[in-house]
Scaffold this motif. Structure first.
Motif, PDB file in Angstrom:
ATOM      1  N   ILE A  20      15.298 -33.460 -92.321  1.00 42.18           N
ATOM      2  CA  ILE A  20      16.626 -32.841 -92.316  1.00 42.18           C
ATOM      3  C   ILE A  20      17.426 -33.439 -93.471  1.00 42.18           C
ATOM      4  O   ILE A  20      17.567 -34.658 -93.574  1.00 42.18           O
ATOM      5  N   ALA A  21      17.903 -32.569 -94.348  1.00 39.49           N
ATOM      6  CA  ALA A  21      18.668 -33.030 -95.524  1.00 39.49           C
ATOM      7  C   ALA A  21      19.837 -32.073 -95.736  1.00 39.49           C
ATOM      8  O   ALA A  21      19.988 -31.460 -96.781  1.00 39.49           O
ATOM      9  N   THR A  22      20.637 -31.948 -94.686  1.00 37.34           N
ATOM     10  CA  THR A  22      21.688 -30.918 -94.676  1.00 37.34           C
ATOM     11  C   THR A  22      22.986 -31.381 -95.333  1.00 37.34           C
ATOM     12  O   THR A  22      23.967 -30.644 -95.362  1.00 37.34           O
ATOM     13  N   GLY A  23      23.031 -32.615 -95.842  1.00 47.24           N
ATOM     14  CA  GLY A  23      24.186 -33.056 -96.630  1.00 47.24           C
ATOM     15  C   GLY A  23      25.456 -33.239 -95.821  1.00 47.24           C
ATOM     16  O   GLY A  23      25.429 -33.565 -94.625  1.00 47.24           O
ATOM     17  N   ALA A  24      26.566 -33.023 -96.488  1.00 44.47           N
ATOM     18  CA  ALA A  24      27.878 -33.230 -95.862  1.00 44.47           C
ATOM     19  C   ALA A  24      28.784 -32.075 -96.264  1.00 44.47           C
ATOM     20  O   ALA A  24      28.444 -31.290 -97.151  1.00 44.47           O
ATOM     21  N   ARG A  25      29.897 -31.985 -95.587  1.00 41.14           N
ATOM     22  CA  ARG A  25      30.893 -30.973 -95.976  1.00 41.14           C
ATOM     23  C   ARG A  25      32.238 -31.660 -96.171  1.00 41.14           C
ATOM     24  O   ARG A  25      32.449 -32.783 -95.664  1.00 41.14           O
ATOM     25  N   CYS A  42      38.296 -26.652-101.754  1.00 40.53           N
ATOM     26  CA  CYS A  42      37.561 -27.913-101.593  1.00 40.53           C
ATOM     27  C   CYS A  42      36.609 -27.979-102.772  1.00 40.53           C
ATOM     28  O   CYS A  42      36.326 -26.952-103.385  1.00 40.53           O
ATOM     29  N   LEU A  43      36.059 -29.157-103.049  1.00 38.47           N
ATOM     30  CA  LEU A  43      35.012 -29.209-104.072  1.00 38.47           C
ATOM     31  C   LEU A  43      33.827 -29.951-103.503  1.00 38.47           C
ATOM     32  O   LEU A  43      33.837 -31.167-103.348  1.00 38.47           O
ATOM     33  N   ARG A  44      32.815 -29.166-103.151  1.00 34.88           N
ATOM     34  CA  ARG A  44      31.599 -29.778-102.623  1.00 34.88           C
ATOM     35  C   ARG A  44      30.361 -29.145-103.278  1.00 34.88           C
ATOM     36  O   ARG A  44      29.466 -29.830-103.714  1.00 34.88           O
ATOM     37  N   THR A  45      30.378 -27.811-103.323  1.00 33.02           N
ATOM     38  CA  THR A  45      29.183 -27.100-103.794  1.00 33.02           C
ATOM     39  C   THR A  45      29.445 -26.481-105.163  1.00 33.02           C
ATOM     40  O   THR A  45      30.589 -26.405-105.621  1.00 33.02           O
ATOM     41  N   GLY A  70      40.345 -40.431-103.793  1.00 32.44           N
ATOM     42  CA  GLY A  70      39.010 -41.018-103.957  1.00 32.44           C
ATOM     43  C   GLY A  70      38.418 -40.584-105.289  1.00 32.44           C
ATOM     44  O   GLY A  70      39.114 -40.048-106.151  1.00 32.44           O
ATOM     45  N   TYR A  71      37.090 -40.815-105.461  1.00 34.56           N
ATOM     46  CA  TYR A  71      36.551 -40.565-106.797  1.00 34.56           C
ATOM     47  C   TYR A  71      36.558 -39.086-107.172  1.00 34.56           C
ATOM     48  O   TYR A  71      36.791 -38.748-108.327  1.00 34.56           O
ATOM     49  N   VAL A  72      36.371 -38.171-106.193  1.00 35.16           N
ATOM     50  CA  VAL A  72      36.428 -36.745-106.543  1.00 35.16           C
ATOM     51  C   VAL A  72      37.865 -36.363-106.910  1.00 35.16           C
ATOM     52  O   VAL A  72      38.109 -35.632-107.874  1.00 35.16           O
ATOM     53  N   GLY A  73      38.844 -36.905-106.167  1.00 32.50           N
ATOM     54  CA  GLY A  73      40.260 -36.615-106.456  1.00 32.50           C
ATOM     55  C   GLY A  73      40.665 -37.058-107.857  1.00 32.50           C
ATOM     56  O   GLY A  73      41.293 -36.302-108.602  1.00 32.50           O
ATOM     57  N   ALA A 189      17.692 -37.622 -94.315  1.00 40.04           N
ATOM     58  CA  ALA A 189      18.003 -38.350 -95.550  1.00 40.04           C
ATOM     59  C   ALA A 189      19.231 -37.752 -96.216  1.00 40.04           C
ATOM     60  O   ALA A 189      19.549 -36.578 -96.018  1.00 40.04           O
ATOM     61  N   GLY A 190      19.914 -38.571 -96.990  1.00 41.67           N
ATOM     62  CA  GLY A 190      21.048 -38.096 -97.784  1.00 41.67           C
ATOM     63  C   GLY A 190      22.355 -38.151 -97.014  1.00 41.67           C
ATOM     64  O   GLY A 190      22.523 -38.931 -96.065  1.00 41.67           O
ATOM     65  N   ASP A 191      23.284 -37.300 -97.414  1.00 42.08           N
ATOM     66  CA  ASP A 191      24.655 -37.375 -96.896  1.00 42.08           C
ATOM     67  C   ASP A 191      24.785 -37.040 -95.412  1.00 42.08           C
ATOM     68  O   ASP A 191      25.849 -37.248 -94.827  1.00 42.08           O
ATOM     69  N   CYS A 192      23.717 -36.499 -94.788  1.00 43.91           N
ATOM     70  CA  CYS A 192      23.807 -36.214 -93.347  1.00 43.91           C
ATOM     71  C   CYS A 192      23.448 -37.462 -92.533  1.00 43.91           C
ATOM     72  O   CYS A 192      23.657 -37.493 -91.321  1.00 43.91           O
ATOM     73  N   LEU A 206      27.595 -44.170 -96.220  1.00 43.33           N
ATOM     74  CA  LEU A 206      28.024 -44.299 -97.618  1.00 43.33           C
ATOM     75  C   LEU A 206      27.384 -43.161 -98.401  1.00 43.33           C
ATOM     76  O   LEU A 206      26.350 -43.349 -99.036  1.00 43.33           O
ATOM     77  N   PRO A 207      27.953 -41.964 -98.289  1.00 43.29           N
ATOM     78  CA  PRO A 207      27.289 -40.808 -98.896  1.00 43.29           C
ATOM     79  C   PRO A 207      27.380 -40.806-100.412  1.00 43.29           C
ATOM     80  O   PRO A 207      28.431 -40.520-100.982  1.00 43.29           O
ATOM     81  N   LEU A 208      26.303 -41.131-101.070  1.00 41.68           N
ATOM     82  CA  LEU A 208      26.259 -41.171-102.533  1.00 41.68           C
ATOM     83  C   LEU A 208      24.966 -40.519-103.022  1.00 41.68           C
ATOM     84  O   LEU A 208      23.935 -40.578-102.333  1.00 41.68           O
ATOM     85  N   GLY A 209      25.032 -39.954-104.218  1.00 40.00           N
ATOM     86  CA  GLY A 209      23.849 -39.325-104.799  1.00 40.00           C
ATOM     87  C   GLY A 209      22.721 -40.322-105.008  1.00 40.00           C
ATOM     88  O   GLY A 209      21.546 -39.998-104.830  1.00 40.00           O
ATOM     89  N   THR A 210      23.094 -41.561-105.385  1.00 39.00           N
ATOM     90  CA  THR A 210      22.089 -42.586-105.675  1.00 39.00           C
ATOM     91  C   THR A 210      21.220 -42.887-104.444  1.00 39.00           C
ATOM     92  O   THR A 210      19.991 -42.863-104.511  1.00 39.00           O
ATOM     93  N   SER A 211      21.879 -43.144-103.305  1.00 41.83           N
ATOM     94  CA  SER A 211      21.090 -43.489-102.113  1.00 41.83           C
ATOM     95  C   SER A 211      20.410 -42.248-101.534  1.00 41.83           C
ATOM     96  O   SER A 211      19.298 -42.339-101.001  1.00 41.83           O
ATOM     97  N   SER A 212      21.058 -41.061-101.684  1.00 36.03           N
ATOM     98  CA  SER A 212      20.437 -39.826-101.157  1.00 36.03           C
ATOM     99  C   SER A 212      19.077 -39.582-101.807  1.00 36.03           C
ATOM    100  O   SER A 212      18.109 -39.225-101.133  1.00 36.03           O
ATOM    101  N   HIS A 213      19.018 -39.762-103.129  1.00 39.91           N
ATOM    102  CA  HIS A 213      17.748 -39.542-103.825  1.00 39.91           C
ATOM    103  C   HIS A 213      16.663 -40.474-103.304  1.00 39.91           C
ATOM    104  O   HIS A 213      15.521 -40.057-103.068  1.00 39.91           O
TER     105      HIS A 213
END
Ligand SMILES: Cc1cc2nc3c(=O)[nH]c(=O)nc-3n(C[C@H](O)[C@H](O)[C@H](O)COP(=O)(O)OP(=O)(O)OC[C@H]3O[C@@H](n4cnc5c(N)ncnc54)[C@H](O)[C@@H]3O)c2cc1C
Length: 357
Positions: A20-25, A42-45, A70-73, A189-192, A206-213
């Motif tokens: 399951i790698a459904t990410g976050a919203r 919003c900015l996610r996808t 935060g960092y996206v803001g 795995a990942g943001d979920c 800690l939803p981050l691209g680095t750890s998700s990969h």
């Protein structure tokens, strides 16, 4: 059994193992009625990004209010100010992942580029289209022609709920270090999913691209019969805000103290390259280590974005990963040439400062 929905029709697949790698919203701290939604994003996808782009192109809004510092803001404040929009950033602080003394440098940088920062919570969206705005916890109303929510994310967990998996305190899917959920044969795995923290030695969100990969690779390998183990995150991250790069790894002083360490933190300024070299800037470091053992616990760095801030934080992340002590840093053979550094790298200057303290 996994069920996939394609335009309304359901196809049912059996499986031996499931990842399951459904990410976050995006979190929306307030509800947004549909009448208001045309100017609210919003900015996610990628689709979110295209919708924002189309709105700016077609409606030509001149002002935007960003909810969340935060960092996206802050990245969006940078991007939209560069497009000539008047930007207001509204949140409970800016880049809460770094300590206030470094956060002040970021707030100054935002101000230098005419980003207006408001320290308040958003309690609702008011008006619509030409009269859009947000209400604030201090009773005020801020008007803007576009509102962008960048108030963090929450894990998308419906699928795993259906599968009967357990959740951690964070609400994300609980997983072992092999990325297996509480249901044998189902991995996440990942943001979920939650993430093993290398220093805290427990799971965190800690939803981050680095750890998700990395998690994705481990889940995949183990689903295919392997026995890989996730080595843990330190929450290492870097973000560019106008002319600054801001980075952190490991624990802050307060986080370390909450975990039972006896942290000592020093804050030091040093040049990012030879002081006589054109374009040299000051870089600001906060270095945290345990005062009893010298074990490195964390670092935060703010510097010019051309100043290899990411390289410095990555040296420290590597040192923390391998449980090095501050006193070990000065023996590292780090590179030097006047345009890019100093004979004692800023990492080592910060280490000297810590040793003296
Ligand atoms: C603007 C922005 C900037 C970022 N910048 C950075 C950065 O600089 N550095 C960094 O480390 N991280 C960054 N991140 C975070 C990083 O993007 C995420 O951590 C990473 O994408 C998570 O990967 P993932 O595969 O778990 O989830 P996602 O990339 O979200 O992918 C999940 C996918 O699953 C799909 N899905 C969900 N539910 C279902 C379902 N029921 N059935 C089928 N499909 C489903 C979703 O549609 C999506 O395509 C950023 C995120 C954003 C939004």
């Amino acid at each position: 059994v996994a069920v996939v929905v394609h335009g309304g029709s359901e196809t049912t697949f059996g499986y031996d193992r499931l990842v399951i790698a459904t990410g976050a919203r995006c979190k929306r701290p307030v509800s947004v009625p549909s009448a208001q939604s045309p100017g609210v994003f919003c900015l996610r996808t990628m689709e979110d990004g295209f919708a924002i782009e189309a709105h700016i192109r077609d409606k030509k809004p001149v002002s935007v209010l960003i909810v969340g510092g935060g960092y996206v803001g802050v990245e969006m404040a940078d991007a939209l100010a560069r497009r000539g929009m008047s930007v207001t950033l509204c949140g409970r602080g800016v880049l809460g992942t770094i300590d206030p003394s470094l956060g002040e440098i970021v707030i100054e940088e935002l101000g230098r580029h005419d980003v207006h920062v408001i320290n308040a919570s958003v309690t609702g969206v008011t008006g619509q289209s030409d009269d859009l705005g947000v209400s604030l916890s201090d009773g005020g109303i801020e008007k803007a022609e576009m509102v962008l929510f960048a108030a963090g994310v929450e894990p998308s967990t419906e699928l795993s709920r259906g599968a009967g998996a357990n959740f951690g305190e964070s609400g994300a899917i609980a997983v072992s270090r092999g990325m297996e959920t509480s249901v044998a044969g189902i991995y996440a795995a990942g943001d979920c999913a939650e993430t093993w923290h290398r220093l805290l030695e427990r799971s965190v969100y800690l939803p981050l691209g680095t750890s998700s990969h990395k998690q994705g690779r481990i889940a995949g390998e183990n689903a295919a019969g392997g026995a890989a183990e996730y080595q843990g995150t330190l929450g290492t991250q870097v973000v560019k805000v106008f002319d600054l790069a801001v980075a952190r790894t490991g624990l802050s002083d307060r986080e370390a103290s909450d975990e039972g360490y006896a942290p000592l933190t020093v804050e030091v300024s040093c040049p990012d390259c030879a002081g006589y070299y054109p374009g040299s800037h000051q870089m600001r470091f906060r270095l945290t280590a345990d005062s009893r053992t010298g074990q490195l616990l964390g670092a935060q760095i703010v510097g010019d974005w051309r100043a290899q801030v990411a390289k410095r934080v990555d040296v420290l992340a590597t040192a923390i990963h391998h449980r090095m002590r501050v006193q070990d840093l000065e023996h590292l053979d780090l590179s030097y040439t006047p345009p890019l550094g100093t004979p004692w790298d800023p990492v080592q200057v910060a280490a000297h400062s810590w040793m003296k303290a």
